[in-house]
Design an enzyme around this catalytic site. Structure first.
Site, PDB file in Angstrom:
ATOM      1  N   HIS A 219       0.625  -1.103  -0.058  1.00 51.02           N
ATOM      2  CA  HIS A 219      -0.058   0.074   0.076  1.00 51.02           C
ATOM      3  C   HIS A 219       0.765   1.216   0.029  1.00 51.02           C
ATOM      4  CE1 HIS A 219       1.191   0.029   4.162  1.00 51.02           C
ATOM      5  NE2 HIS A 219       0.528   1.259   4.241  1.00 51.02           N
TER       6      HIS A 219
HETATM    7  C1  UD1 Z   1      -1.874   6.081   4.966  1.00 52.81           C
HETATM    8  C2  UD1 Z   1      -0.823   6.497   5.862  1.00 52.81           C
HETATM    9  C3  UD1 Z   1       0.401   5.562   5.842  1.00 52.81           C
HETATM   10  C4  UD1 Z   1      -0.437   4.119   6.528  1.00 52.81           C
HETATM   11  C5  UD1 Z   1      -1.660   3.788   5.785  1.00 52.81           C
HETATM   12  C6  UD1 Z   1      -2.233   2.739   6.572  1.00 52.81           C
HETATM   13  C7  UD1 Z   1      -0.250   8.976   5.649  1.00 52.81           C
HETATM   14  C8  UD1 Z   1       0.553   9.951   5.144  1.00 52.81           C
HETATM   15  N1  UD1 Z   1      -0.165   7.579   5.098  1.00 52.81           N
HETATM   16  O1  UD1 Z   1      -1.622   5.816   3.962  1.00 52.81           O
HETATM   17  O2  UD1 Z   1       1.542   5.910   6.714  1.00 52.81           O
HETATM   18  O3  UD1 Z   1       0.553   3.059   6.282  1.00 52.81           O
HETATM   19  O4  UD1 Z   1      -2.557   5.023   5.942  1.00 52.81           O
HETATM   20  O5  UD1 Z   1      -3.176   1.767   5.942  1.00 52.81           O
HETATM   21  O6  UD1 Z   1      -1.143   9.571   6.536  1.00 52.81           O
HETATM   22  N2  UD1 Z   1      -8.750   5.394   0.427  1.00 52.81           N
HETATM   23  C9  UD1 Z   1     -10.044   4.623   0.214  1.00 52.81           C
HETATM   24  N3  UD1 Z   1     -10.967   4.361   1.450  1.00 52.81           N
HETATM   25  C10 UD1 Z   1     -10.393   4.733   2.485  1.00 52.81           C
HETATM   26  C11 UD1 Z   1      -9.015   5.126   2.721  1.00 52.81           C
HETATM   27  C12 UD1 Z   1      -8.476   5.555   1.726  1.00 52.81           C
HETATM   28  O7  UD1 Z   1     -10.350   4.403  -0.894  1.00 52.81           O
HETATM   29  O8  UD1 Z   1     -11.063   4.528   3.769  1.00 52.81           O
HETATM   30  C13 UD1 Z   1      -8.002   5.461  -0.730  1.00 52.81           C
HETATM   31  C14 UD1 Z   1      -8.279   6.956  -1.331  1.00 52.81           C
HETATM   32  O9  UD1 Z   1      -7.935   6.543  -2.697  1.00 52.81           O
HETATM   33  C15 UD1 Z   1      -7.094   7.614  -0.831  1.00 52.81           C
HETATM   34  C16 UD1 Z   1      -5.998   6.603  -0.640  1.00 52.81           C
HETATM   35  O10 UD1 Z   1      -6.509   5.411  -0.551  1.00 52.81           O
HETATM   36  O11 UD1 Z   1      -6.706   8.785  -1.785  1.00 52.81           O
HETATM   37  C17 UD1 Z   1      -4.849   7.083   0.100  1.00 52.81           C
HETATM   38  O12 UD1 Z   1      -5.275   7.248   1.555  1.00 52.81           O
HETATM   39  P1  UD1 Z   1      -4.580   8.033   2.584  1.00 52.81           P
HETATM   40  O13 UD1 Z   1      -5.063   8.038   3.791  1.00 52.81           O
HETATM   41  O14 UD1 Z   1      -4.252   9.279   1.726  1.00 52.81           O
HETATM   42  O15 UD1 Z   1      -3.019   7.468   2.441  1.00 52.81           O
HETATM   43  P2  UD1 Z   1      -2.807   5.696   2.820  1.00 52.81           P
HETATM   44  O16 UD1 Z   1      -2.087   5.222   1.610  1.00 52.81           O
HETATM   45  O17 UD1 Z   1      -3.987   5.179   2.987  1.00 52.81           O
HETATM   46  N1  UDP Z   2      -4.487  -4.843   8.471  1.00 53.56           N
HETATM   47  C1  UDP Z   2      -5.952  -5.427   8.351  1.00 53.56           C
HETATM   48  N2  UDP Z   2      -6.322  -5.872   7.420  1.00 53.56           N
HETATM   49  C2  UDP Z   2      -5.737  -5.842   6.080  1.00 53.56           C
HETATM   50  C3  UDP Z   2      -4.231  -5.338   6.207  1.00 53.56           C
HETATM   51  C4  UDP Z   2      -3.833  -4.976   7.374  1.00 53.56           C
HETATM   52  O1  UDP Z   2      -6.374  -5.380   9.642  1.00 53.56           O
HETATM   53  O2  UDP Z   2      -6.406  -5.764   5.069  1.00 53.56           O
HETATM   54  C5  UDP Z   2      -3.852  -4.348  10.027  1.00 53.56           C
HETATM   55  C6  UDP Z   2      -2.581  -5.243   9.910  1.00 53.56           C
HETATM   56  O3  UDP Z   2      -2.882  -6.748  10.666  1.00 53.56           O
HETATM   57  C7  UDP Z   2      -1.814  -4.247  10.861  1.00 53.56           C
HETATM   58  C8  UDP Z   2      -2.435  -3.146  10.286  1.00 53.56           C
HETATM   59  O4  UDP Z   2      -3.421  -3.133   9.738  1.00 53.56           O
HETATM   60  O5  UDP Z   2      -2.103  -4.356  12.351  1.00 53.56           O
HETATM   61  C9  UDP Z   2      -1.238  -2.351   9.334  1.00 53.56           C
HETATM   62  O6  UDP Z   2      -1.748  -1.302   8.788  1.00 53.56           O
HETATM   63  P1  UDP Z   2      -1.322  -0.917   7.473  1.00 53.56           P
HETATM   64  O7  UDP Z   2      -0.706  -1.921   6.764  1.00 53.56           O
HETATM   65  O8  UDP Z   2      -2.519  -0.224   6.723  1.00 53.56           O
HETATM   66  O9  UDP Z   2      -0.341   0.337   7.731  1.00 53.56           O
HETATM   67  P2  UDP Z   2       1.282   0.471   8.186  1.00 53.56           P
HETATM   68  O10 UDP Z   2       1.341  -0.200   9.661  1.00 53.56           O
HETATM   69  O11 UDP Z   2       2.110   0.213   7.026  1.00 53.56           O
HETATM   70  O12 UDP Z   2       1.358   2.019   8.544  1.00 53.56           O
END
Ligand code: UD1
Ligand code: UDP
Length: 386
Positions: A219
């Site tokens: 991701h």
């Molecule tokens: C964010 C965090 C990242 C973390 C990740 C966990 C920042 C800068 N990044 O990244 O550190 O590892 O969350 O998962 O804060 N989207 C949806 N539905 C949702 C949420 C997101 O469709 O409920 C899609 C949207 O297209 C959005 C994209 O995901 O633009 C990215 O979401 P965003 O919250 O900006 O960043 P993450 O990649 O999720």
């Molecule tokens: N996780 C989850 N469902 C998924 C993928 C991840 O519950 O489909 C959980 C995972 O077990 C861990 C956390 O989400 O506890 C990690 O989050 P993510 O990978 O989104 O972000 P990061 O840790 O890289 O910030």
């Protein structure tokens, strides 16, 4: 009674917050009153609500509903909404986790209102400032009053940046206190392991080869948004699946799901779409995820949290990034950093598949980090009042 505002917004923060809310409920409810602000950074049912329900996290008192946007716009909306809440609520401290834009907004807003910031998962560094998370965590650490690091490496990073080991109370933004307390995600992994064993049915579902699969998550923005990197990752995953006759189970972050067709090389997209060995799923719940982690043969990931959970359940890991903050996993031989490089990923798979001498020291504490954190919050913020 200490009034604490917890600011969370992204999936891993809900999961981390569950550990502290549980500890407050168990042992500190007469000393800490927690109110939760959900920024709305993540909002899909399976990126947000599912965790509140499954992990019994108290319902947020506020939801800013900021949604997705560019970094500047998203963070600005959070700061605007948070400022109103903090001015109204006047909490004794603002608690935040990790390194997302929600973390940054909490740190900036609270510190400018002279409210102590409590940063859980402090001190981690990738030493790569092109990562948005690296900026977020550095800013948050440097305006925090209490910094709880999950690892020795995190504690050492803070010392290197000038934080003092022997800081004396009263602690403040100018005289912060750093602790090495272990990882609240380890607390959760222990707490929810039994529930995952008894209640998750995902691995028995049709189409999942429960005895022979590797778990994959992707991701990071630099992997999903760059067609070359995304294609190299899926090419490696497909090649390993075919050559080693193993299924790849891939619960997808919505970011990845949305970009797969657009950014993946057309030939690779076609190959993975047709293959029974590539199982694409929507993002799954926490207990389903830990059930996958417990039952898989190996983990391939660019997630921070998933790297560690793989270790908690004793699974080797290929880190599909150019570096990691969880360096102890690599130094101890449990994980290999392979970047988005097809040949390195395949080689790492072969090395880890053949390795038999894994060890699992307790790098992440004793599973009681949340209790320690609550205890220190009570001591420190009560002392401030007296
Ligand atoms: C964010 C965090 C990242 C973390 C990740 C966990 C920042 C800068 N990044 O990244 O550190 O590892 O969350 O998962 O804060 N989207 C949806 N539905 C949702 C949420 C997101 O469709 O409920 C899609 C949207 O297209 C959005 C994209 O995901 O633009 C990215 O979401 P965003 O919250 O900006 O960043 P993450 O990649 O999720
Ligand atoms: N996780 C989850 N469902 C998924 C993928 C991840 O519950 O489909 C959980 C995972 O077990 C861990 C956390 O989400 O506890 C990690 O989050 P993510 O990978 O989104 O972000 P990061 O840790 O890289 O910030």
């Amino acid at each position: 009674m200490i009034k604490l505002i917890t600011v969370i917004g992204a999936r891993p923060q809900f999961i981390k917050a569950a550990a502290i809310s549980r500890a407050i409920g168990l042992a500190y409810s007469d000393q800490i009153k927690e109110k939760i602000v959900h920024t709305g950074q993540h909002y899909d049912e399976n990126m947000s609500n599912v965790f509140f329900k499954e992990m019994k996290i108290p319902r947020p008192d506020y939801n800013l509903k900021v949604g997705s946007s560019t970094h500047g716009r998203q963070t600005a909306s959070m700061i605007k909404g948070l400022e109103d809440i903090l001015v109204k609520e006047k909490p004794d401290g603002v608690l935040t986790y990790g390194d997302t834009n929600s973390t940054l907004s909490a740190a900036v807003t609270a510190s400018k209102l002279h409210i102590p910031v409590i940063h859980v998962e402090a001190g981690l560094r990738s030493f790569n400032k092109r990562m948005p998370e690296e900026i977020n965590r550095i800013v948050c650490d440097h305006v925090a009053t209490l910094l709880f690091t999950p690892t020795e490496a995190g504690y050492y990073n803070l010392i290197q940046e000038g934080f003092k080991e022997n800081s004396e109370p009263p602690y403040s933004i100018d005289r912060p206190k750093i602790y090495h307390c272990g990882d609240i995600m380890y607390d959760n992994s222990l707490h929810f392991a039994e529930l995952a064993r008894t209640s998750s049915t995902l691995i028995h579902e049709d189409g999942i080869d429960k005895d022979n699969f590797a778990l994959v998550t992707i991701h990071r923005d630099n992997n999903t948004d760059d067609p070359k990197r995304l294609s190299a990752l899926f090419d490696a995953i497909y090649t390993i699946a075919e050559n080693h006759e193993i299924q790849m189970v891939i619960p997808m972050h919505p970011r990845t799901a949305k970009l797969l067709k657009k950014n993946l090389d057309a030939k690779i997209y076609k190959a993975i779409s047709k293959s029974d060995r590539i199982k694409l799923l929507p993002a799954v719940s926490y207990v389903d995820m830990i059930s996958l982690e417990m039952n898989c043969k190996m983990v391939l990931t660019d997630s921070g949290g998933v790297q560690k959970e793989a270790y908690f359940y004793k699974k080797p890991t290929i880190i599909m990034r150019s570096e990691t903050e969880w360096v102890e996993l690599v130094h101890n031989g449990n994980a290999i950093v392979a970047d988005a490089d097809k040949e390195r990923i395949i080689e790492a798979y072969e090395v880890l598949s053949n390795k038999t001498d894994f060890t699992h020291p307790l790098f992440y504490g004793d599973g009681k980090a949340a209790m320690f954190i609550c205890d220190e919050i009570v001591k420190t913020l009560s002392a401030k009042d007296s």
